[in-house]
Design a protein around this motif. Sequence first.
Motif, PDB file in Angstrom:
ATOM      1  N   ARG A 154       0.836  -1.208   0.000  1.00  0.00           N
ATOM      2  CA  ARG A 154       0.000   0.000   0.000  1.00  0.00           C
ATOM      3  C   ARG A 154       0.867   1.252   0.000  1.00  0.00           C
ATOM      4  O   ARG A 154       0.571   2.230  -0.682  1.00  0.00           O
ATOM      5  N   GLU A 156       1.276   6.934  -6.594  1.00  0.00           N
ATOM      6  CA  GLU A 156       0.181   7.854  -6.895  1.00  0.00           C
ATOM      7  C   GLU A 156       0.555   9.305  -6.605  1.00  0.00           C
ATOM      8  O   GLU A 156       0.234  10.192  -7.385  1.00  0.00           O
ATOM      9  N   ASP A 157       1.171   9.561  -5.473  1.00  0.00           N
ATOM     10  CA  ASP A 157       1.504  10.937  -5.099  1.00  0.00           C
ATOM     11  C   ASP A 157       2.548  10.895  -3.993  1.00  0.00           C
ATOM     12  O   ASP A 157       2.235  10.649  -2.827  1.00  0.00           O
ATOM     13  N   ALA A 211       2.134  13.416  -0.979  1.00  0.00           N
ATOM     14  CA  ALA A 211       1.069  13.023  -0.071  1.00  0.00           C
ATOM     15  C   ALA A 211       1.491  11.797   0.736  1.00  0.00           C
ATOM     16  O   ALA A 211       1.189  11.688   1.921  1.00  0.00           O
ATOM     17  N   ILE A 257       4.932   8.054   5.514  1.00  0.00           N
ATOM     18  CA  ILE A 257       5.684   6.998   4.838  1.00  0.00           C
ATOM     19  C   ILE A 257       7.110   7.496   4.580  1.00  0.00           C
ATOM     20  O   ILE A 257       7.300   8.581   4.035  1.00  0.00           O
ATOM     21  N   ARG A 281     -11.974   0.408 -13.005  1.00  0.00           N
ATOM     22  CA  ARG A 281     -12.637   1.430 -12.204  1.00  0.00           C
ATOM     23  C   ARG A 281     -11.684   2.552 -11.860  1.00  0.00           C
ATOM     24  O   ARG A 281     -12.071   3.590 -11.372  1.00  0.00           O
ATOM     25  N   ARG A 282     -10.399   2.303 -12.121  1.00  0.00           N
ATOM     26  CA  ARG A 282      -9.424   3.322 -11.750  1.00  0.00           C
ATOM     27  C   ARG A 282      -9.025   4.225 -12.901  1.00  0.00           C
ATOM     28  O   ARG A 282      -8.235   5.118 -12.734  1.00  0.00           O
ATOM     29  N   ARG A 333      -4.855  16.241  -2.196  1.00  0.00           N
ATOM     30  CA  ARG A 333      -3.897  15.280  -2.740  1.00  0.00           C
ATOM     31  C   ARG A 333      -4.227  13.890  -2.234  1.00  0.00           C
ATOM     32  O   ARG A 333      -3.588  13.384  -1.326  1.00  0.00           O
ATOM     33  N   LEU A 334      -5.220  13.282  -2.859  1.00  0.00           N
ATOM     34  CA  LEU A 334      -5.549  11.904  -2.510  1.00  0.00           C
ATOM     35  C   LEU A 334      -4.731  10.975  -3.393  1.00  0.00           C
ATOM     36  O   LEU A 334      -4.114  11.410  -4.364  1.00  0.00           O
ATOM     37  N   PHE A 335      -4.714   9.685  -3.061  1.00  0.00           N
ATOM     38  CA  PHE A 335      -4.116   8.701  -3.954  1.00  0.00           C
ATOM     39  C   PHE A 335      -5.222   8.316  -4.926  1.00  0.00           C
ATOM     40  O   PHE A 335      -6.013   7.411  -4.686  1.00  0.00           O
ATOM     41  N   GLY A 388      -5.832   6.841  -7.682  1.00  0.00           N
ATOM     42  CA  GLY A 388      -6.129   5.537  -8.269  1.00  0.00           C
ATOM     43  C   GLY A 388      -6.476   4.472  -7.235  1.00  0.00           C
ATOM     44  O   GLY A 388      -6.916   3.391  -7.590  1.00  0.00           O
ATOM     45  N   LEU A 389      -6.234   4.753  -5.963  1.00  0.00           N
ATOM     46  CA  LEU A 389      -6.548   3.768  -4.923  1.00  0.00           C
ATOM     47  C   LEU A 389      -7.997   3.954  -4.475  1.00  0.00           C
ATOM     48  O   LEU A 389      -8.567   5.024  -4.634  1.00  0.00           O
ATOM     49  N   SER A 390      -8.531   2.902  -3.892  1.00  0.00           N
ATOM     50  CA  SER A 390      -9.918   2.993  -3.449  1.00  0.00           C
ATOM     51  C   SER A 390      -9.995   3.888  -2.217  1.00  0.00           C
ATOM     52  O   SER A 390      -8.991   4.185  -1.564  1.00  0.00           O
ATOM     53  N   GLU A 425      -8.599   2.097   0.713  1.00  0.00           N
ATOM     54  CA  GLU A 425      -7.134   1.987   0.657  1.00  0.00           C
ATOM     55  C   GLU A 425      -6.468   3.304   1.040  1.00  0.00           C
ATOM     56  O   GLU A 425      -5.432   3.316   1.701  1.00  0.00           O
ATOM     57  N   MET A 433      -6.403   3.369   4.663  1.00  0.00           N
ATOM     58  CA  MET A 433      -5.488   2.351   5.172  1.00  0.00           C
ATOM     59  C   MET A 433      -4.031   2.813   5.066  1.00  0.00           C
ATOM     60  O   MET A 433      -3.210   2.505   5.926  1.00  0.00           O
ATOM     61  N   VAL A 434      -3.723   3.549   3.995  1.00  0.00           N
ATOM     62  CA  VAL A 434      -2.367   4.089   3.868  1.00  0.00           C
ATOM     63  C   VAL A 434      -2.056   4.988   5.063  1.00  0.00           C
ATOM     64  O   VAL A 434      -0.937   5.005   5.574  1.00  0.00           O
ATOM     65  N   ASP A 483     -15.291   1.253  -1.766  1.00  0.00           N
ATOM     66  CA  ASP A 483     -14.578   0.539  -2.828  1.00  0.00           C
ATOM     67  C   ASP A 483     -14.407   1.349  -4.103  1.00  0.00           C
ATOM     68  O   ASP A 483     -13.832   0.872  -5.076  1.00  0.00           O
ATOM     69  N   PRO A 503     -12.830   4.240  -6.533  1.00  0.00           N
ATOM     70  CA  PRO A 503     -11.556   4.954  -6.565  1.00  0.00           C
ATOM     71  C   PRO A 503     -11.744   6.386  -6.081  1.00  0.00           C
ATOM     72  O   PRO A 503     -12.777   7.002  -6.352  1.00  0.00           O
ATOM     73  N   ARG A 563     -10.684   9.121  -6.990  1.00  0.00           N
ATOM     74  CA  ARG A 563     -10.871  10.195  -7.965  1.00  0.00           C
ATOM     75  C   ARG A 563     -12.313  10.326  -8.421  1.00  0.00           C
ATOM     76  O   ARG A 563     -12.681  11.344  -8.982  1.00  0.00           O
TER      77      ARG A 563
END
Lengths: 307, 379, 257
Positions: free
Chosen positions: B219, B226-227, B230, B236, B358-359, C88-90, C92-94, C97, C100-101, C146, C148, C150
């Motif tokens: 993750r 992704e960024d 962020a 992280i 979906r992404r 600034r979200l991720f 492509g992640l749900s 997720e 969870m990050v 669930d 994404p 975006r």
Amino acid sequence: MDIFIQQLVNGVVLGSIYALVALGYTMVYGILGLINFAHGDLVMVGALSALALLKVCLAVGLGLPASLALATLGAVLLCGGLGVLIERVAYRPLRSAPKLAPLITAIGVSILIEYGAAMIWSKQYLALPPVIQSTTWQLAGAAITDLQVAIVVMASVLMAGLLWLIRATPLGVAMRATEQNAEVAGLMGIDTHRVIAITFLIGSGLAALAGIMVLLYYGVAHYFMGFMLGLKAFTAAVLGGIGSVPGAMLGGLLLGLIESLGAGYVGELTGGVFGSNYRDVFAFIVLILVLVLRPAGLLGTASGERA
Amino acid sequence: MNLPQRIAQWWVHGQTWPGASWTRRLLVVVALALLPFLLEAVAGRAWVRIADIALIYAMLAVGLNLVVGFAGLLDLGYVAFFAVGAYAYGLLASPQFGIHASFLLLLPLGAIAAACFGVLLGAPTLKLRGDYLAIVTLGFGEIIRIFLNNLNQPVNITNGPQGVTLIDPLLLGSFSFGKPHSMLGVTVAPVHAYFYLLVCMVALSMLVARRLQNSRIGRAWAAIREDETAARAMGIDTRNLKLLAFALGATFGGVAGGLFAAVQGFVSPESFTLQESVMILCMVVLGGMGHVAGVVLGAIVLTALPEALRVVGPLQKAAFGHVWIDPADLRMMLFGLALIVMMRWRPAGMWPAPGWARRTPSAVGSKPQVAARGRDDAP
Amino acid sequence: MTLLEARGIAKRFGGVNALDGVSLAIGKGQIYGLIGPNGAGKTTFFNCLTGLYRHDAGRFWLDGVELDTRSPDRVVKSGIARTFQNIRLFAGLSVLENVMVGRHARSGVGALGAVLDTRAFRAEETAVRARALELLGYVGLQARRDEPARNLPYGDQRRLEIARALATDPRLLALDEPAAGMNATETAVLRTLLERIRADGVTLLLIEHDVKLVMGLCDRVAVLDFGQLVIEGEPDTVRRDPAVIAAYLGATVGDAP
């Protein structure tokens, strides 16, 4: 001492060529933030197409100066066009894509050009016909040819011209504005697509000229010659400070000197363990050292001049 | 749901193939057990060998996918780690130095050596912008080849361009992979034995990669991809995690290299060119960045490709009376083209990771602006 | 009780003093507003506090302990989380997720644990997922877990970013213009959420341009202008200060027809 001066001369010549190629990397990087892996291959296309044109011109009975001029013009136009085409077809559609996409595309373009060239010109080392007679002068114990002088002078003139273009013309202002902030530049009425295309045109044209210099200097051209040259020119751009035009010039010159002197003395320094067949390693060591010690490069600062 | 619908679901929506179960897994195992014999019967023993090589590439693709697909870092010299593993095994299990160490020792050694190179290369580079890594690895891939080519003097270490020959086959207890064995009335040739071993290794690699992907580490890699800014702001340690991805990727390369040396029986610098790195990258991109099963498929398809292209030579000869394009060059041109085309139209690959569809961005189109370079970001 | 103390924070970009010796103190359980005209240095202050920039001078203390701002992950581990002005979200992640990050800094099983699928790893994964779901419920996004990130509408993206920041278990939550681009209804929902977060024991620091929101929500307000602290105090005091009216509010009032 003679060897030292000789290597110094060779280094300056080599450095001028690196600088010309480095300019292409640094201009594109400055404006798009992209390492254009295909740039080195445009040098190769420039050399091989100029060689082919030169042979044709000579075969139809044109004189050497006219043939050389035509071959140069043809190669510059071809490479300039190719550069613009690459930008239009491969990179432009990916402006808003994730960062990895244009990088992978760039390596794809590079491979495509290399093997396209292999198909057209074969994988042989192609030799320049022995038409260029160069005169050699002795200077402080070193041999200098008029060809070497011509290369350095030509490269200097081109670089001075580019600096003038960037600093003193409306086009240069548009380029710098786009580099600073493309979105705002667009709002101010600058056609940023056009500015980027012109950047590729200029960079690719310079690459073609560098290719011709390599061809004349070494007398051979090869479909894979752009790879190592590109890698070194990029190193030169990083050394000078990526995004900085004067930095690319300085970096190119320095790298040429480091490589010449390094290759000349590595045997002595290491007691013969490493020979000059390791010359390609120097650029890489320089690259790593710069990234560790001064990642912004020699002339690259946050507020430094860029183009 | 009928088959076309299933395929449509899988292809268009990127969902997992419906109906995974133990029976299906059992079928896969049986099929894999029979495959080398089927392949030999239908296409000849050479194809079993090609299958072995395909499996080694599959391991490489899974390893590179950790770096490119999971963490979003571009490694253009991945073959260098493959070379480190191959030479580590080749030099210490051959007459070159008269050392014949066990592969149980040499595979981990090769893996560790490759990981060390990865860290040495990644540590100075990964704290900087991601794209410096691409050029540094590109250079490193060439440099390592220069060393392999030239370290035959003044002391002969690598035997130069000739490479290292007569490398020991794998020896597991008293079972040598280098000799044919008779089992239950079936003769198992070395190529078959290696096939089974390599299938197990690929399965293990896939398992490791999948578990990493679905963990805290995976993750964090996805977040970095992704960024990065962020991700940093979420606590992280991006530099260490990027280094971990890079070193783990290198480890996979090192292990694959050791196996490659054993299967081939010789290694030379020629096997570790830029073209190889590009090919492995192609396997990842075509198969589907971030999708473990996808990149394995990509590896298998692309290893078979040159064999399929072999007909191109005679075909040209028949049509034009002259071979215009060497099949090997055509292959490279296709690779280059594939990278460009995939990035433009199908960045998720032929077999996208489940849930990828979906992404996809709702509006893919180029805005009239230059890619953001994060001027507001931290330096 | 002071939770965060900043003393003499300075940051220079080239010749510009983006921050020129800013000192302030935020009490535990407060909602603290940081306002000022564009370019006053508010976001720069955030970036220094959260370790994205390295400030040239000055120090931070969190709950009496000096804050290590050498890298953002250390700041997060100390208990400060943030959101960004331009979300600034991720992408492509749900949604799940993303949150969870946010638990990364509060979990510890490494690559080996994941590969070996250890008991500790499984337990931690379950806990991370449970906590993330809980936080999604907290901000009202559980139904979209669930999808994404975006695909979320703007207001939901803002709330997801807050949930992600809360996942790091912050003692201080720093929000960079949380109400920017929101309509009145969305702002009202946000305001309720922020008050609830404070009630749950998290101190809030927010940069905000919505004066009404700041004055109604914040316990204390600091005004920055040209990198310097103009005034600091309770909203009513600040509102009446002539220097503030000149630097910031004055312009707003003056612009009104």
